[in-house]
Design a protein around this motif. Sequence first.
Motif, PDB file in Angstrom:
ATOM      1  N   HIS A  64       0.833  -1.204   0.000  1.00  0.00           N
ATOM      2  CA  HIS A  64       0.000   0.000   0.000  1.00  0.00           C
ATOM      3  C   HIS A  64       0.867   1.254   0.000  1.00  0.00           C
ATOM      4  CE1 HIS A  64      -3.568   2.411   0.775  1.00  0.00           C
ATOM      5  NE2 HIS A  64      -2.882   3.047   1.709  1.00  0.00           N
ATOM      6  N   ILE A  65       1.959   1.248   0.744  1.00  0.00           N
ATOM      7  CA  ILE A  65       2.880   2.393   0.730  1.00  0.00           C
ATOM      8  C   ILE A  65       3.328   2.672  -0.702  1.00  0.00           C
ATOM      9  CG2 ILE A  65       5.054   3.336   1.592  1.00  0.00           C
ATOM     10  CD1 ILE A  65       4.926   1.205   3.819  1.00  0.00           C
ATOM     11  N   GLN A  66       3.686   1.604  -1.385  1.00  0.00           N
ATOM     12  CA  GLN A  66       4.162   1.751  -2.759  1.00  0.00           C
ATOM     13  C   GLN A  66       3.063   2.284  -3.674  1.00  0.00           C
ATOM     14  OE1 GLN A  66       5.248  -1.842  -5.115  1.00  0.00           O
ATOM     15  NE2 GLN A  66       7.304  -0.957  -5.111  1.00  0.00           N
ATOM     16  N   ARG A  67       1.826   1.815  -3.479  1.00  0.00           N
ATOM     17  CA  ARG A  67       0.718   2.299  -4.313  1.00  0.00           C
ATOM     18  C   ARG A  67       0.480   3.786  -4.104  1.00  0.00           C
ATOM     19  NH1 ARG A  67      -1.574  -2.837  -3.062  1.00  0.00           N
ATOM     20  NH2 ARG A  67      -2.713  -1.961  -1.282  1.00  0.00           N
ATOM     21  N   ILE A  68       0.535   4.230  -2.855  1.00  0.00           N
ATOM     22  CA  ILE A  68       0.341   5.655  -2.576  1.00  0.00           C
ATOM     23  C   ILE A  68       1.475   6.463  -3.200  1.00  0.00           C
ATOM     24  CG2 ILE A  68       0.276   7.401  -0.765  1.00  0.00           C
ATOM     25  CD1 ILE A  68      -2.310   5.821  -1.050  1.00  0.00           C
ATOM     26  N   GLY A  69       2.703   5.967  -3.081  1.00  0.00           N
ATOM     27  CA  GLY A  69       3.829   6.647  -3.716  1.00  0.00           C
ATOM     28  C   GLY A  69       3.672   6.714  -5.223  1.00  0.00           C
ATOM     29  N   GLU A  70       3.172   5.631  -5.825  1.00  0.00           N
ATOM     30  CA  GLU A  70       2.973   5.599  -7.269  1.00  0.00           C
ATOM     31  C   GLU A  70       1.887   6.582  -7.691  1.00  0.00           C
ATOM     32  OE1 GLU A  70       3.994   3.938 -11.097  1.00  0.00           O
ATOM     33  OE2 GLU A  70       4.961   3.929  -9.134  1.00  0.00           O
ATOM     34  N   MET A  71       0.848   6.741  -6.873  1.00  0.00           N
ATOM     35  CA  MET A  71      -0.182   7.743  -7.171  1.00  0.00           C
ATOM     36  C   MET A  71       0.431   9.130  -7.237  1.00  0.00           C
ATOM     37  SD  MET A  71      -3.410   6.489  -4.811  1.00  0.00           S
ATOM     38  CE  MET A  71      -4.360   7.958  -5.240  1.00  0.00           C
ATOM     39  N   GLY A  72       1.264   9.436  -6.246  1.00  0.00           N
ATOM     40  CA  GLY A  72       1.931  10.733  -6.256  1.00  0.00           C
ATOM     41  C   GLY A  72       2.831  10.903  -7.456  1.00  0.00           C
ATOM     42  N   TYR A  73       3.527   9.836  -7.830  1.00  0.00           N
ATOM     43  CA  TYR A  73       4.435   9.856  -8.979  1.00  0.00           C
ATOM     44  C   TYR A  73       3.678  10.175 -10.267  1.00  0.00           C
ATOM     45  CZ  TYR A  73       7.400   7.741 -12.627  1.00  0.00           C
ATOM     46  OH  TYR A  73       8.118   7.496 -13.758  1.00  0.00           O
ATOM     47  N   LEU A  74       2.524   9.571 -10.451  1.00  0.00           N
ATOM     48  CA  LEU A  74       1.762   9.755 -11.677  1.00  0.00           C
ATOM     49  C   LEU A  74       1.076  11.118 -11.738  1.00  0.00           C
ATOM     50  CD1 LEU A  74       0.172   6.193 -11.983  1.00  0.00           C
ATOM     51  CD2 LEU A  74       2.044   7.142 -13.349  1.00  0.00           C
ATOM     52  N   TYR A  75       0.445  11.526 -10.631  1.00  0.00           N
ATOM     53  CA  TYR A  75      -0.341  12.759 -10.651  1.00  0.00           C
ATOM     54  C   TYR A  75       0.526  14.011 -10.563  1.00  0.00           C
ATOM     55  CZ  TYR A  75      -4.778  10.315 -10.495  1.00  0.00           C
ATOM     56  OH  TYR A  75      -5.849   9.523 -10.813  1.00  0.00           O
ATOM     57  N   SER A  76       1.779  13.858 -10.144  1.00  0.00           N
ATOM     58  CA  SER A  76       2.672  15.018 -10.072  1.00  0.00           C
ATOM     59  C   SER A  76       3.291  15.347 -11.412  1.00  0.00           C
ATOM     60  CB  SER A  76       3.784  14.738  -9.070  1.00  0.00           C
ATOM     61  OG  SER A  76       4.598  13.674  -9.544  1.00  0.00           O
ATOM     62  N   GLY A  77       3.286  14.368 -12.324  1.00  0.00           N
ATOM     63  CA  GLY A  77       3.968  14.552 -13.592  1.00  0.00           C
ATOM     64  C   GLY A  77       5.406  14.093 -13.574  1.00  0.00           C
ATOM     65  N   TRP A  78       5.868  13.516 -12.457  1.00  0.00           N
ATOM     66  CA  TRP A  78       7.247  13.026 -12.393  1.00  0.00           C
ATOM     67  C   TRP A  78       7.476  11.896 -13.383  1.00  0.00           C
ATOM     68  CZ3 TRP A  78       6.281  12.786  -6.494  1.00  0.00           C
ATOM     69  CH2 TRP A  78       6.450  14.069  -5.943  1.00  0.00           C
ATOM     70  N   ASN A  79       6.398  11.208 -13.762  1.00  0.00           N
ATOM     71  CA  ASN A  79       6.545  10.121 -14.727  1.00  0.00           C
ATOM     72  C   ASN A  79       6.998  10.624 -16.098  1.00  0.00           C
ATOM     73  OD1 ASN A  79       3.916  11.362 -14.814  1.00  0.00           O
ATOM     74  ND2 ASN A  79       3.266   9.791 -16.256  1.00  0.00           N
ATOM     75  N   GLU A  80       6.912  11.928 -16.318  1.00  0.00           N
ATOM     76  CA  GLU A  80       7.367  12.507 -17.584  1.00  0.00           C
ATOM     77  C   GLU A  80       8.829  12.935 -17.523  1.00  0.00           C
ATOM     78  OE1 GLU A  80       4.694  15.643 -18.533  1.00  0.00           O
ATOM     79  OE2 GLU A  80       2.920  14.338 -18.634  1.00  0.00           O
ATOM     80  N   GLU A  81       9.433  12.836 -16.360  1.00  0.00           N
ATOM     81  CA  GLU A  81      10.839  13.194 -16.203  1.00  0.00           C
ATOM     82  C   GLU A  81      11.696  11.966 -16.501  1.00  0.00           C
ATOM     83  OE1 GLU A  81      11.968  16.178 -15.532  1.00  0.00           O
ATOM     84  OE2 GLU A  81       9.985  17.079 -15.288  1.00  0.00           O
ATOM     85  N   VAL A  87       7.834   4.645  -8.823  1.00  0.00           N
ATOM     86  CA  VAL A  87       7.971   4.179  -7.441  1.00  0.00           C
ATOM     87  C   VAL A  87       7.875   2.666  -7.369  1.00  0.00           C
ATOM     88  CG1 VAL A  87       6.970   4.305  -5.118  1.00  0.00           C
ATOM     89  CG2 VAL A  87       7.047   6.347  -6.547  1.00  0.00           C
ATOM     90  N   ARG A  88       7.040   2.065  -8.214  1.00  0.00           N
ATOM     91  CA  ARG A  88       6.826   0.618  -8.159  1.00  0.00           C
ATOM     92  C   ARG A  88       8.096  -0.172  -8.457  1.00  0.00           C
ATOM     93  NH1 ARG A  88       4.573   2.334 -12.978  1.00  0.00           N
ATOM     94  NH2 ARG A  88       5.436   1.383 -14.876  1.00  0.00           N
ATOM     95  N   SER A  89       9.096   0.476  -9.071  1.00  0.00           N
ATOM     96  CA  SER A  89      10.338  -0.227  -9.405  1.00  0.00           C
ATOM     97  C   SER A  89      11.408  -0.079  -8.318  1.00  0.00           C
ATOM     98  CB  SER A  89      10.894   0.299 -10.733  1.00  0.00           C
ATOM     99  OG  SER A  89      11.357   1.638 -10.593  1.00  0.00           O
ATOM    100  N   LEU A  90      11.120   0.688  -7.287  1.00  0.00           N
ATOM    101  CA  LEU A  90      12.129   1.008  -6.270  1.00  0.00           C
ATOM    102  C   LEU A  90      11.968   0.163  -5.012  1.00  0.00           C
ATOM    103  CD1 LEU A  90      12.079   4.918  -6.527  1.00  0.00           C
ATOM    104  CD2 LEU A  90      13.459   3.284  -7.818  1.00  0.00           C
ATOM    105  N   GLY A  91      13.012   0.169  -4.209  1.00  0.00           N
ATOM    106  CA  GLY A  91      12.971  -0.514  -2.927  1.00  0.00           C
ATOM    107  C   GLY A  91      12.727   0.460  -1.793  1.00  0.00           C
ATOM    108  N   ILE A  92      12.307  -0.069  -0.653  1.00  0.00           N
ATOM    109  CA  ILE A  92      12.114   0.758   0.547  1.00  0.00           C
ATOM    110  C   ILE A  92      13.453   0.890   1.262  1.00  0.00           C
ATOM    111  CG2 ILE A  92      10.961   0.930   2.785  1.00  0.00           C
ATOM    112  CD1 ILE A  92       8.619  -0.596   1.614  1.00  0.00           C
ATOM    113  N   ARG A  93      13.949   2.110   1.291  1.00  0.00           N
ATOM    114  CA  ARG A  93      15.217   2.347   1.960  1.00  0.00           C
ATOM    115  C   ARG A  93      15.054   2.322   3.473  1.00  0.00           C
ATOM    116  NH1 ARG A  93      18.177   8.146   2.709  1.00  0.00           N
ATOM    117  NH2 ARG A  93      19.994   7.389   3.845  1.00  0.00           N
ATOM    118  N   THR A  94      13.980   2.979   3.959  1.00  0.00           N
ATOM    119  CA  THR A  94      13.702   3.015   5.387  1.00  0.00           C
ATOM    120  C   THR A  94      12.226   3.272   5.609  1.00  0.00           C
ATOM    121  OG1 THR A  94      14.357   4.013   7.514  1.00  0.00           O
ATOM    122  CG2 THR A  94      14.139   5.504   5.637  1.00  0.00           C
TER     123      THR A  94
END
Length: 302
Positions: A64-81, A87-94
């Motif tokens: 769920h943490i990852q899904r919320i992060g992915e929502m932010g990633y998509l709606y912010s426009g960071w996916n165009e950078e 976020v779904r491809s990353l690991g949890i650092r802490t």
Amino acid sequence: KLVEIENAIDEEKVYAVKSLAGCLRKHLKEVMFEYRPFPDNIGGNDCTFVSVFVQLFLPGIAAHIQRIGEMGYLYSGWNEEPNLPPVRSLGIRTSEHLSYGRFKQGLGSHIDEDSTYTVIFALSNPDHYGGGEFFVLDGQVLDNGDEERQHDPQPTKTMMKAKQFSAFVFLSTTDHGVQPITYGHREMWTNEFWVWEDAPFPHNRAFADEVEAFGWKVDANGGHVHNATWPTDEETDLLFMARNKTRKHDDEDDEDNFNPDEDGFWEDEDADGLSPDDGDFVDDEDFEDLEDYNGAPDLKIN
């Protein structure tokens, strides 16, 4: 840019995270808890590291943490950078359960170095503490080619007080902090994603110079690049099969049948009133503070 997601987490998940943090402070306090003043007297927090254990005992919440992060990633426009992986491809650092009971000065401006995205969930009712607004500084970094980060002498400071159960998603390189707290108890749950796999135990807050311990890294396209210092996938499979051949299975004791309630993991005493003086800050009032979760996630971009 910061994305605020209201109703990002429900009461049941919050209770589970609080219970896990209380359990870790009770049984693994020397390893998983840190009284954490930040350098230069800019404040701090009491931190219980719940990473690894969230993935182990609460895998649905970790997803769920990852899904919320992915929502932010998509709606912010960071996916165009081009240089910002999903976020779904990353690991949890802490993953850190935070309290500011002993740090009324809040937390000064800082970045989450070595991380890519930060996802913070608000666990406290904002009506139950004064001050404590979350803030970000915009336009604060001047790119002059120097190794040291240069700061804009007049950055724009944006402050917001998080609603209970909401989340903030932002780039970890964004300067952010917490305003002084005038009264009450402020409690948050912060999670940082980075380009390496989930940091293994006991790397509570891993750093880039420790990456030899990790198995893969994310490439520019969001794919995983194998770390040559680790066994290959085939070698890992062989090790897994060899381990299972020597392991005795019992239907009643198999880890796949683990039930937190039956096995005593979520005992009420794990989250009972613990002494703030000892760094144990979750008490019954924290659970009574939970309100009814209402509605699906709602996005706002600041």
